[in-house]
Motif scaffolding. Structure first.
Motif, mmCIF file in Angstrom:
data_model
loop_
_atom_site.group_PDB
_atom_site.id
_atom_site.type_symbol
_atom_site.label_atom_id
_atom_site.label_comp_id
_atom_site.label_asym_id
_atom_site.label_seq_id
_atom_site.Cartn_x
_atom_site.Cartn_y
_atom_site.Cartn_z
ATOM 1 N N ARG A 1 30.841 49.496 34.066
ATOM 2 C CA ARG A 1 29.659 49.160 33.272
ATOM 3 C C ARG A 1 29.803 47.858 32.513
ATOM 4 N N ASP A 2 30.923 47.171 32.741
ATOM 5 C CA ASP A 2 31.160 45.906 32.051
ATOM 6 C C ASP A 2 30.944 44.745 33.014
ATOM 7 N N ARG A 3 30.006 43.874 32.688
ATOM 8 C CA ARG A 3 29.653 42.775 33.586
ATOM 9 C C ARG A 3 30.827 41.849 33.830
ATOM 10 N N GLN A 4 31.611 41.592 32.805
ATOM 11 C CA GLN A 4 32.722 40.662 32.955
ATOM 12 C C GLN A 4 33.760 41.204 33.936
ATOM 13 N N VAL A 5 34.104 42.475 33.816
ATOM 14 C CA VAL A 5 35.101 43.059 34.706
ATOM 15 C C VAL A 5 34.576 43.132 36.137
ATOM 16 N N ARG A 6 33.324 43.510 36.298
ATOM 17 C CA ARG A 6 32.750 43.563 37.647
ATOM 18 C C ARG A 6 32.758 42.175 38.295
ATOM 19 N N GLY A 7 32.410 41.152 37.516
ATOM 20 C CA GLY A 7 32.426 39.791 38.050
ATOM 21 C C GLY A 7 33.829 39.348 38.426
ATOM 22 N N SER A 8 34.795 39.669 37.573
ATOM 23 C CA SER A 8 36.188 39.319 37.874
ATOM 24 C C SER A 8 36.668 40.042 39.118
ATOM 25 N N GLY A 9 36.247 41.302 39.266
ATOM 26 C CA GLY A 9 36.642 42.070 40.436
ATOM 27 C C GLY A 9 36.087 41.497 41.724
ATOM 28 N N ARG A 10 34.873 40.966 41.671
ATOM 29 C CA ARG A 10 34.272 40.366 42.866
ATOM 30 C C ARG A 10 34.936 39.040 43.239
ATOM 31 N N ARG A 11 35.398 38.296 42.236
ATOM 32 C CA ARG A 11 36.004 36.983 42.502
ATOM 33 C C ARG A 11 37.474 37.062 42.890
ATOM 34 N N ALA A 12 38.142 38.130 42.505
ATOM 35 C CA ALA A 12 39.599 38.208 42.649
ATOM 36 C C ALA A 12 40.042 38.209 44.110
ATOM 37 N N HIS A 13 41.180 37.591 44.348
ATOM 38 C CA HIS A 13 41.824 37.652 45.664
ATOM 39 C C HIS A 13 42.859 38.775 45.709
ATOM 40 N N VAL A 14 43.425 39.104 44.545
ATOM 41 C CA VAL A 14 44.410 40.180 44.454
ATOM 42 C C VAL A 14 44.063 41.056 43.253
ATOM 43 N N LEU A 15 43.869 42.341 43.513
ATOM 44 C CA LEU A 15 43.580 43.324 42.473
ATOM 45 C C LEU A 15 44.847 44.135 42.225
ATOM 46 N N VAL A 16 45.283 44.191 40.970
ATOM 47 C CA VAL A 16 46.589 44.776 40.663
ATOM 48 C C VAL A 16 46.457 45.876 39.613
ATOM 49 N N ALA A 17 46.954 47.062 39.943
ATOM 50 C CA ALA A 17 47.065 48.146 38.959
ATOM 51 C C ALA A 17 48.433 48.035 38.299
ATOM 52 N N LEU A 18 48.445 47.843 36.995
ATOM 53 C CA LEU A 18 49.721 47.708 36.290
ATOM 54 C C LEU A 18 50.377 49.047 36.004
ATOM 55 N N ASP A 19 49.611 50.123 36.042
ATOM 56 C CA ASP A 19 50.159 51.455 35.804
ATOM 57 C C ASP A 19 49.357 52.469 36.611
ATOM 58 N N ALA A 20 49.835 53.699 36.649
ATOM 59 C CA ALA A 20 49.195 54.731 37.480
ATOM 60 C C ALA A 20 47.764 55.023 37.043
ATOM 61 N N PRO B 1 46.694 30.549 54.728
ATOM 62 C CA PRO B 1 45.332 30.367 54.216
ATOM 63 C C PRO B 1 44.251 30.592 55.269
ATOM 64 N N LEU B 2 44.511 30.155 56.528
ATOM 65 C CA LEU B 2 43.503 30.319 57.573
ATOM 66 C C LEU B 2 43.255 31.792 57.871
ATOM 67 N N HIS B 3 44.301 32.567 57.914
ATOM 68 C CA HIS B 3 44.174 34.004 58.184
ATOM 69 C C HIS B 3 43.275 34.666 57.147
ATOM 70 N N TYR B 4 43.475 34.319 55.886
ATOM 71 C CA TYR B 4 42.697 34.973 54.834
ATOM 72 C C TYR B 4 41.296 34.387 54.695
ATOM 73 N N ALA B 5 41.117 33.158 55.159
ATOM 74 C CA ALA B 5 39.765 32.605 55.205
ATOM 75 C C ALA B 5 38.921 33.368 56.224
ATOM 76 N N LEU B 6 39.511 33.668 57.385
ATOM 77 C CA LEU B 6 38.803 34.455 58.400
ATOM 78 C C LEU B 6 38.587 35.882 57.921
ATOM 79 N N ARG B 7 39.562 36.434 57.250
ATOM 80 C CA ARG B 7 39.443 37.792 56.709
ATOM 81 C C ARG B 7 38.309 37.867 55.708
ATOM 82 N N ALA B 8 38.144 36.823 54.907
ATOM 83 C CA ALA B 8 37.073 36.805 53.913
ATOM 84 C C ALA B 8 35.709 36.847 54.574
#
Length: 213
Positions: free
Chosen positions: A84-103, A139-146
Motif C-alpha cells: 500500500r506504499d507507493r514508494q516501495v511499489r515503485g522501488s520494487g518495479r525498478r529494482a534489478h535485484v530484490l533482497v530479503a534480509l531476514d525470513a 548484460p546482454l542476457h539480462y537485457a533479453l530477459r527483461a
C-alpha cells in the motif's frame, strides 16, 4: 547500473548493513532499503539511495490501518504495509535485484517478484551480491530477459483484474439505482403503468428496483 532493493522484516544490524552496502557499491550497484523499523534506526551516514520505514508508512495511513496490520503474522504485516506504499511499489518495479534480509521479509520479496519478473529475488546478502556480479558480467542476457519478462505473471494479472472488477461493482452497480425518469409507454393497460428498465452502465446486470442480476 544495477538497482538493489533490500527488504527488512526487522531492524537490520548496523555493522552488517554497512559492510553489505560497501560491497554493493564496489560492484557498481545502487541500494534502497525498506522495512519494519523506525527511521531513526538507520544511520543517515550510510548514504542509501532511498530509505523507507514501513513503520512510518503504516502510521501515515492512520490508526485503524495500524491496528489492522498489527493482527497479522509478521511476514504478512510487512507485505500488507509495503503493497500500500507507493514508494516501495515503485522501488520494487525498478529494482534489478530484490533482497530479503531476514525470513520475515521473504514473503514480501516473493510478492514483489511476481510484479517485477525481470528482477532476481533472493534471500540474503551473498546471493544478492552474486546476482549483481552476474548481471554486470552478462548484460546482454539480462537485457533479453527483461524483454521476455516485461509483464506480471498471469496469476498476478488475474488478481489485479479481479480487484478492479470488485471496485467497479462496489462503486457503481452496488449503488442504489436512480429512479426511472422515462415516461410511461403509450397505450398502457388500464390500472397499470409500464416503465422502461434502465440497465447498469457498467454492463453487469439490471439495476431497476426489485430486479436481480
Amino acid at each position: 547500473m544495477t538497482h538493489v532493493l533490500l527488504i527488512a522484516g526487522t531492524r537490520p544490524q548496523a555493522a552488517v548493513l554497512k559492510a553489505s552496502l560497501e560491497k554493493f557499491r564496489a560492484a557498481g550497484a545502487t541500494v534502497e532499503l525498506a522495512g519494519l523499523f523506525a527511521p531513526d534506526d538507520i544511520d543517515p551516514g550510510l548514504e542509501l539511495t532511498r530509505l523507507r520505514s514501513l513503520t512510518e508508512a503504516a502510521a501515515e495511513r492512520g490508526r485503524m490501518f495500524e491496528k489492522r496490520v498489527a493482527k497479522l503474522s509478521a511476514p504478512r504485516r510487512v507485505w500488507a504495509t509495503a503493497e500500500r506504499d507507493r514508494q516501495v511499489r515503485g522501488s520494487g518495479r525498478r529494482a534489478h535485484v530484490l533482497v530479503a534480509l531476514d525470513a520475515t521479509a521473504v514473503y514480501t520479496v516473493w510478492r514483489l517478484a511476481q510484479l517485477n519478473r525481470r528482477a532476481h529475488a533472493v534471500f540474503g546478502i551473498a546471493p544478492a551480491l552474486k546476482a549483481v556480479e552476474d548481471r554486470r558480467e552478462r548484460p546482454l542476457h539480462y537485457a533479453l530477459r527483461a524483454v521476455t519478462r516485461s509483464v506480471p505473471t498471469p496469476a498476478t494479472a488475474a488478481r489485479t483484474t479481479k480487484r478492479a472488477a470488485r471496485r467497479v461493482v462496489a462503486g457503481r452497480c452496488a449503488a442504489p439505482p436512480p429512479r426511472p425518469s422515462c415516461a410511461p409507454r403509450s397505450a398502457p393497460s388500464r390500472g397499470a403503468v409500464r416503465w422502461s428498465r434502465p440497465r447498469c452502465r457498467t454492463g453487469c446486470g439490471p439495476s431497476w428496483p426489485g430486479a436481480s442480476a
